[in-house]
Design an enzyme around this catalytic site. Sequence first.
Site, PDB file in Angstrom:
ATOM      1  N   LYS A 194      75.170   8.105  46.832  1.00  0.00           N
ATOM      2  CA  LYS A 194      73.848   8.499  47.305  1.00  0.00           C
ATOM      3  C   LYS A 194      73.757  10.010  47.492  1.00  0.00           C
ATOM      4  CE  LYS A 194      69.608   8.166  48.662  1.00  0.00           C
ATOM      5  NZ  LYS A 194      69.134   7.492  49.871  1.00  0.00           N
ATOM      6  N   LYS A 262      68.300  17.278  55.267  1.00  0.00           N
ATOM      7  CA  LYS A 262      69.475  16.622  55.838  1.00  0.00           C
ATOM      8  C   LYS A 262      70.425  16.168  54.746  1.00  0.00           C
ATOM      9  CE  LYS A 262      69.343  12.374  56.514  1.00  0.00           C
ATOM     10  NZ  LYS A 262      69.731  11.128  55.804  1.00  0.00           N
TER      11      LYS A 262
END
Length: 316
Positions: A194, A262
């Site tokens: 991811k 983030k």
Amino acid sequence: MTAGAGSGRELAGNELAGRRVGFVGLGLMGVPMARRLAAAGAELALWTRSIEKAEDLAAALPGAAALPSPRHVAEAVDTVIVMVTDADAVEAVVFDPYEDQWGVAHGLAEDGLVIDMGTTAPGRTRDFAGRLRMVGADWVDAPVSGGTVAAEAGTLTIMAGGSDPDVARAEPLFRVLGARITHVGPVGAGQIAKTANQMIVGLTIGAVAEALALSKRAGVEPARVREAIFGGFAHSRVLELHGERMVTGDFQARAKATIQRKDMRAAQALADQAGLALPGLAANLALWEALVEGGRGDLDHSALVLAIDPEEWDRD
């Protein structure tokens, strides 16, 4: 295991009949995912920080109930899906650092399963899995890609990390939620995949934003440039979706810029740990920092174009 299931799929309604599933975190992604699970026949126990939101969703879903804490959710089911914003949020809802036994880990039965489907740092994911094993339960990290559109259609891309038996236990849920499911490796491997995905997304949004900003500065309508390069080597889903948002100025959040920042920070941290210099990543991260620090963190991540050429783009 890699599986493809085509584009948006109708559900028979009995794929998960009799399966008791907890869902912790009902944000932009969590709500449509929970709806898919309920439509497949799962009995859902729901929790999110806004109890009213959980109650409203439970009232709309057959066999669903809103419960007062993550621990209560875990006590009611054998599998808990966690879909929250980051590693700190995962730790809070699963392990409850305040030690009042409020978290998922305090309610799981032995052999219970936690599936973290958010984007969480790989190192902390491995730590979480080890801590959960101490209470006899198991962990699968299964972050997703595809956004809210794919969540609604059940066509998410799912990258799973965990043991073969644990991923096999989770697979029926994945097949309801996703169109492409890949068992990448042991715990943490899904989060590494991811991270790679989010790097490509962030860098590609940056490339599209820079190209359209340059077109506009050079005196050509960005919408026409975007149309002209469709179908060539520069064509991508980011050009289709995010490029359209840029040229129309539609920056209503589907995925917030703060979340993309983030993820890019996590990619930089992983690169630092691996001792690998990635100059493109570093330059792209600086743009995300500028966008968020400029007060635009709650906009869609396609708003990155505003950080590249605010003087020109903000005129619209």
